[in-house]
Scaffold this active site. Structure first.
Site, short mmCIF file in Angstrom:
data_model
loop_
_atom_site.label_atom_id
_atom_site.label_comp_id
_atom_site.label_asym_id
_atom_site.label_seq_id
_atom_site.Cartn_x
_atom_site.Cartn_y
_atom_site.Cartn_z
N CYS A 105 0.82 -1.22 0.00
CA CYS A 105 0.00 0.00 0.00
C CYS A 105 0.86 1.26 0.00
CB CYS A 105 -0.96 -0.02 1.17
SG CYS A 105 -2.12 -1.40 1.04
N HIS A 366 -9.39 3.91 -0.96
CA HIS A 366 -8.03 3.37 -0.91
C HIS A 366 -7.72 2.51 -2.14
CE1 HIS A 366 -4.30 1.87 0.54
NE2 HIS A 366 -4.73 0.90 1.32
N1 CAA Z 1 -23.59 -10.34 9.12
C1 CAA Z 1 -22.49 -11.11 9.23
N2 CAA Z 1 -21.52 -11.15 8.29
C2 CAA Z 1 -21.66 -10.40 7.20
C3 CAA Z 1 -22.80 -9.57 6.99
C4 CAA Z 1 -23.79 -9.58 8.02
N3 CAA Z 1 -24.90 -8.79 7.93
N4 CAA Z 1 -22.67 -8.93 5.83
C5 CAA Z 1 -21.50 -9.34 5.32
N5 CAA Z 1 -20.90 -10.23 6.15
C6 CAA Z 1 -19.63 -10.89 5.99
C7 CAA Z 1 -19.67 -11.93 4.92
O1 CAA Z 1 -18.91 -13.06 5.36
C8 CAA Z 1 -18.94 -11.28 3.75
O2 CAA Z 1 -18.13 -12.13 3.01
P1 CAA Z 1 -18.73 -13.11 1.85
O3 CAA Z 1 -20.02 -12.47 1.35
O4 CAA Z 1 -17.66 -13.13 0.82
O5 CAA Z 1 -18.92 -14.41 2.54
C9 CAA Z 1 -18.02 -10.30 4.43
O6 CAA Z 1 -18.67 -9.90 5.64
C10 CAA Z 1 -17.77 -9.05 3.59
O7 CAA Z 1 -18.99 -8.62 3.13
P2 CAA Z 1 -19.13 -7.94 1.71
O8 CAA Z 1 -18.25 -8.63 0.74
O9 CAA Z 1 -20.57 -7.76 1.38
O10 CAA Z 1 -18.56 -6.56 2.13
P3 CAA Z 1 -18.17 -5.35 1.26
O11 CAA Z 1 -18.00 -5.71 -0.16
O12 CAA Z 1 -19.10 -4.23 1.60
O13 CAA Z 1 -16.75 -5.05 1.87
C11 CAA Z 1 -15.17 -4.90 3.61
C12 CAA Z 1 -16.60 -4.62 3.19
C13 CAA Z 1 -14.95 -6.40 3.72
C14 CAA Z 1 -14.95 -4.25 4.95
C15 CAA Z 1 -14.23 -4.31 2.53
O14 CAA Z 1 -14.50 -2.96 2.35
C16 CAA Z 1 -12.77 -4.51 2.87
O15 CAA Z 1 -12.23 -5.60 2.68
N6 CAA Z 1 -12.07 -3.45 3.33
C17 CAA Z 1 -10.65 -3.54 3.69
C18 CAA Z 1 -9.76 -3.44 2.47
C19 CAA Z 1 -8.34 -3.67 2.85
O16 CAA Z 1 -8.03 -4.54 3.63
N7 CAA Z 1 -7.42 -2.88 2.26
C20 CAA Z 1 -6.00 -2.95 2.59
C21 CAA Z 1 -5.76 -2.24 3.87
S1 CAA Z 1 -4.20 -2.70 4.58
C22 CAA Z 1 -3.09 -1.55 3.98
O17 CAA Z 1 -3.45 -0.47 3.58
C23 CAA Z 1 -1.66 -1.98 3.95
C24 CAA Z 1 -1.25 -2.94 2.87
O18 CAA Z 1 -0.12 -2.87 2.39
C25 CAA Z 1 -2.14 -4.01 2.41
#
Ligand code: CAA
Length: 419
Positions: A105, A366
Site C-alpha cells: 500500500c 483506498h
Molecule cells: N452479518 C455477518 N456477516 C456479514 C454480513 C452480516 N450482515 N454482511 C457481510 N458479512 C460478511 C460476509 O462473510 C462477507 O463475506 P462473503 O459475502 O464473501 O462471505 C463479508 O462480511 C464481507 O462482506 P461484503 O463482501 O458484502 O462486504 P463489502 O464488499 O461491503 O466489503 C469490507 C466490506 C470487507 C470491509 C471491505 O471494504 C474490505 O475488505 N475493506 C478492507 C480493504 C483492505 O483490507 N485494504 C487494505 C488495507 S491494509 C493496507 O493499507 C496496507 C497494505 O499494504 C495491504
C-alpha cells in the site's frame, strides 16, 4: 533525506475514487448494469496522467521520467508491465523511461520517492502516478490478493480477511493496553465520513456513519472476521474501502520550473522525505507503528521541523485504529493518547492538527497504488486553497504525509511547505 537541490510539487490530478457504495460504480443492481463498464486500470492511469498534464499546463514532452505505483495489477487485472502501460496514455510520452514501483500500500509513496531520486540524478521534470482497480473480484477474494503484502506463509492463515484481522489484532492490543473503547475508535470513522461528504471525489461522498452505529456491531455494521478471537475488534465501519482510482503529480527542480515557465510560488516545496522498511511478519509491539515512527523521526530531523509545526497531515488510515496509532507515531499525540486527540475533535477540519481532510482511506477511499500519490496531492491542494467544501479556514503552510505498506513494514513520509 533533505533534498540536495530544491524539489517542487507543480501540481497534479486525481480521478474520483469509486467502488461499492459510490453512485457511479456499476454492479449488478445498478441501473447501468450491462450498459457500461467501470473504468479499467488503463483508464485510471490515463485519466491521472493526462489530467495532471492538463491541470498544470505542462506539455508531456517536458516530462523526463515517470514512476508508476501499483500493488497488484497482475492479480486484480492480469496486468503487469505498467510503465509501458502508462506511456500509452499520451503519444508524447512514448520512448520516455517509465518504471513501476511496488511496496504494497506504500507503492504510490515509493513512486514519488523514486521521482525525487530521479531529480537528484539529473532529471528536471518528473511524474509520479499511482493507480489500482480492485473491484474485479469480491472483497473476500481481494483480501487474499492484498494478503500478498503480509508474510504469506506465516501470516495468511490468521483469517481469510488477512489485513482486516491483522489490524483487529492491533485494535485488541491497543484497547487492552490503554483502556480505549470501540466508541473512541469510531470517532475516527465519523470524522472520515464527515470529511468525505464534503468531497465530491470521495468513494464515500454519499454515505455517512453516526457515532452510535460506527461503535456497535449490527446488520449494517457486521463484525465479519472468521477468527473468533479477533472478530469482536473489527467491524465494516472500521475498514478502508476497496476502491478503484488513480492520481498523478508532477515534480520539478528549479531548473525544471524555468523550463516549464513556472515560479516557485505556483508550487509547494519538499522539505524532506524518508522511507523505513522492517522485516515482514516481525511486529514487536502491536500498539506502536514503530516503522512509521522511524520514517517520521527521520523526516522531522531532516526537515528541521517538529510535530507541533505540522498544520495538515495525510496519514494511512487503512483501518480506524491505524489512524490513532499514526497520531502517536507522527508525534501528534503521546503513546496511548491518540484516542483522546480524536475524541476532542482536534484532528477534524477545525482542530489544531487536521488529519485526512478529504476523508482518508476510510472514506475518500483506498485504491492502493494511488493512495500515496493522492496524499501528496491533497497537501498541495490544501496549501493552494483548492479543496472546496473541505478547504481549511486558514491555508496550511507545513504539511506531512505518511503512506504505509503492509502491517507497518514499509513507510514513506514526506514533509512539505507552501512557497
Ligand atoms: N452479518 C455477518 N456477516 C456479514 C454480513 C452480516 N450482515 N454482511 C457481510 N458479512 C460478511 C460476509 O462473510 C462477507 O463475506 P462473503 O459475502 O464473501 O462471505 C463479508 O462480511 C464481507 O462482506 P461484503 O463482501 O458484502 O462486504 P463489502 O464488499 O461491503 O466489503 C469490507 C466490506 C470487507 C470491509 C471491505 O471494504 C474490505 O475488505 N475493506 C478492507 C480493504 C483492505 O483490507 N485494504 C487494505 C488495507 S491494509 C493496507 O493499507 C496496507 C497494505 O499494504 C495491504
Amino acid at each position: 533525506m533533505k533534498p540536495l537541490k530544491r524539489i517542487f510539487v507543480v501540481g497534479g490530478e486525481l480521478s474520483t475514487f469509486i467502488g461499492k457504495g459510490h453512485p457511479d460504480f456499476v454492479w449488478k443492481k445498478h441501473p447501468d448494469f450491462g450498459k457500461r463498464e467501470n473504468p479499467s486500470l488503463e483508464d485510471y492511469l490515463s485519466q491521472a496522467i493526462n489530467g495532471a498534464l492538463e491541470k498544470t499546463g505542462v506539455d508531456a514532452e517536458a516530462i523526463d521520467r515517470g514512476f508508476v505505483g501499483n500493488f497488484a495489477g497482475e492479480l486484480f487485472n492480469s496486468q503487469g508491465h505498467l510503465g509501458a502501460m502508462a506511456v500509452r496514455a499520451n503519444e508524447k510520452l512514448v520512448g520516455k523511461p517509465f518504471t513501476r514501483l511496488e511496496g504494497a500500500c506504500a507503492s504510490g509513496g515509493l513512486a514519488i520517492l523514486s521521482a525525487m531520486d530521479a531529480l537528484h540524478a539529473g532529471s528536471d521534470v518528473v511524474m509520479a502516478v499511482g493507480a489500482e482497480v480492485q473491484t474485479t473480484v469480491s472483497a473476500r477474494e481481494g483480501a487474499g490478493y492484498l494478503a500478498r503484502a503480509s508474510h504469506w506463509e506465516e501470516e495468511r492463515s490468521i483469517d481469510e480477511f488477512t489485513f482486516p484481522a491483522m489490524f483487529a489484532r492491533r485494535a485488541k492490543h491497543y484497547k487492552e493496553a490503554f483502556g480505549v473503547t470501540d466508541e473512541d475508535i469510531a470517532h475516527v470513522t465519523v470524522k472520515a465520513y464527515e470529511n468525505a461528504n464534503k468531497n465530491p471525489k470521495a468513494h464515500m461522498s454519499k454515505v455517512s456513519w453516526d457515532l452510535e452505529s460506527a461503535s456497535t456491531p449490527g446488520d449494517r455494521n457486521p463484525a465479519f472476521l472468521g477468527n473468533e478471537e479477533l472478530k469482536p475488534h473489527l467491524k465494516v465501519s472500521d475498514c478502508s474501502q476497496v476502491s478503484d482510482g488513480g492520481a498523478a503529480v508532477i515534480l520539478a527542480t528549479e531548473e525544471g520550473l524555468k523550463k516549464l515557465g513556472k515560479k516557485p510560488e505556483d508550487c509547494i516545496e519538499v522539505l524532506a522525505y524518508a522511507q523505513a522498511t522492517s522485516p515482514l511478519g516481525q511486529v514487536k509491539d502491536y500498539t506502536v507503528l514503530d516503522n512509521t515512527k522511524m520514517a517520521a523521526d527521520q523526516v522531522y530531523a531532516d526537515a528541521g521541523i517538529t510535530p507541533e509545526q505540522v498544520q495538515v497531515a495525510e496519514v494511512h488510515d487503512c483501518f480506524a485504529v491505524t489512524e490513532l496509532l499514526m497520531y502517536e507515531a507522527l508525534g501528534f499525540a503521546e503513546k496511548g493518547k491518540g484516542a483522546e486527540l480524536a475524541r476532542a475533535g482536534e484532528t477534524g477540519l477545525t482542530g489544531k492538527i487536521p488529519v485526512n481532510t478529504g476523508g482518508g482511506l476510510l472514506a475518500f477511499g483506498h485504491p492502493v497504488g494511488a493512495t500515496g500519490v493522492k496524499q501528496l496531492l491533497e497537501i498541495y491542494r490544501q496549501m493552494k486553497g483548492q479543496c472546496g467544501d473541505y478547504q481549511l479556514a486558514e491555508r496550511p503552510e507545513i504539511g506531512l504525509t505518511a503512506n504505509m505498506g503492509g502491517d507497518d513494514r514499509t513507510t514513506v513520509c514526506i514533509a512539505l511547505k507552501d512557497v
